[in-house]
Design an enzyme around this catalytic site. Sequence first.
Site, short mmCIF file in Angstrom:
data_model
loop_
_atom_site.label_atom_id
_atom_site.label_comp_id
_atom_site.label_asym_id
_atom_site.label_seq_id
_atom_site.Cartn_x
_atom_site.Cartn_y
_atom_site.Cartn_z
CG ASP A 1 -3.17 12.30 -0.53
OD1 ASP A 1 -3.14 13.34 -1.21
OD2 ASP A 1 -4.00 12.11 0.38
CG ASN B 1 1.80 15.10 -5.48
OD1 ASN B 1 2.49 14.36 -4.80
ND2 ASN B 1 1.37 14.78 -6.68
CD1 TRP C 1 7.31 17.26 -0.52
CD2 TRP C 1 7.27 18.82 -2.15
NE1 TRP C 1 8.60 17.45 -0.97
CE2 TRP C 1 8.60 18.40 -1.96
CE3 TRP C 1 7.00 19.79 -3.11
CZ2 TRP C 1 9.66 18.90 -2.72
CZ3 TRP C 1 8.05 20.30 -3.86
CH2 TRP C 1 9.36 19.85 -3.66
CB SER D 1 -9.33 10.43 -8.18
OG SER D 1 -10.62 10.87 -7.89
CG ASN E 1 -7.89 14.06 -8.57
OD1 ASN E 1 -7.10 13.14 -8.73
ND2 ASN E 1 -8.19 14.51 -7.36
C1 FPP Z 1 -2.53 13.77 -4.70
O1 FPP Z 1 -1.89 14.86 -4.08
C2 FPP Z 1 -1.95 13.50 -5.99
C3 FPP Z 1 -2.62 13.65 -7.17
C4 FPP Z 1 -4.02 14.12 -7.23
C5 FPP Z 1 -1.99 13.39 -8.47
C6 FPP Z 1 -0.87 12.40 -8.51
C7 FPP Z 1 0.03 12.78 -9.60
C8 FPP Z 1 1.37 12.65 -9.63
C9 FPP Z 1 2.10 11.96 -8.56
C10 FPP Z 1 2.21 13.22 -10.73
C11 FPP Z 1 1.84 12.87 -12.13
C12 FPP Z 1 1.66 11.43 -12.39
C13 FPP Z 1 2.39 10.66 -13.22
C14 FPP Z 1 2.03 9.25 -13.40
C15 FPP Z 1 3.55 11.17 -13.97
P1 FPP Z 1 -2.80 16.12 -3.67
O2 FPP Z 1 -2.64 17.13 -4.74
O3 FPP Z 1 -4.19 15.69 -3.38
O4 FPP Z 1 -2.06 16.54 -2.37
P2 FPP Z 1 -2.71 17.28 -1.09
O5 FPP Z 1 -3.71 16.31 -0.49
O6 FPP Z 1 -1.54 17.51 -0.21
O7 FPP Z 1 -3.35 18.54 -1.58
#
Ligand code: FPP
Length: 239
Positions: free
Chosen positions: A11, A13, A16, A56, A59
Amino acid sequence: MKPSHTAIIMDGNGRWAQQREKPRGNGHTEGAEAVRRIVRHARRLEMDCLTLFAFSSLNWGRPSTEINDLMDLLLEFLYSERQELLENGIRLRAIGERDFLPSSVRAALAQLESDTAACTDMELVLAVSYDGRRDMVRAARRLALMAQKGDLLPADLNETQLMDALSTRALPDVDLLIRTSGEFRTSGFLPLEACYAELYFTETLWPDFTEADLDAACVEYSRRQRRFGLTSDQLAVNG
Ligand code: FPP
């Protein structure tokens, strides 16, 4: 003791990227780099299984541009990592409702699952379009059908059969469940598989998660006493 099966809710991304005034997609791109280094490190640590929450079921509600970015990254990962997975004896598996995925991703997943099927050193499990409750519903349907056909007596149903009906069948229970970005939830991730797992939460945002962070989680795990309902005295006697 090191965890045999580690599961990670990756969690942070989006935050960040926001902190750097960049589009959310950049956070996911960096997140994919973190996936690469953590898979490599988990193998180095000789974990048997690493399960990553890549997408998820909830998502699907995100803007379509973000969903496309995530699917593209997943696809790129499945192509670019093939050689490294094979060289390191890592078997790839996917869990979740893959019928919802774009056909390109479904095909790439199936291809890599088949290419790595003989690898036995570690399992890398990607949870894509996954939600634990939905997985339980599918398991319940499977079991109900078996009962309807006369292959299962409801009174004989046991924990093993229930766990085997989930999409994670044949995987060991989760020992260590990590969530990054300072959120204290498990968000429908492996609810039955991780029901005895040690939970580890860190403020670190996923794109910043390094080998040292995984080491720190493992050190914390090794300090925990897993009693599985027994007393400390009993554990001391049984070693
Ligand atoms: C949550 O961060 C992350 C995700 C919904 C997706 C995870 C995907 C990756 C790490 C990259 C692609 C995967 C692979 C296996 C290559 P968020 O977007 O909910 O972050 P936030 O809560 O800060 O908005």
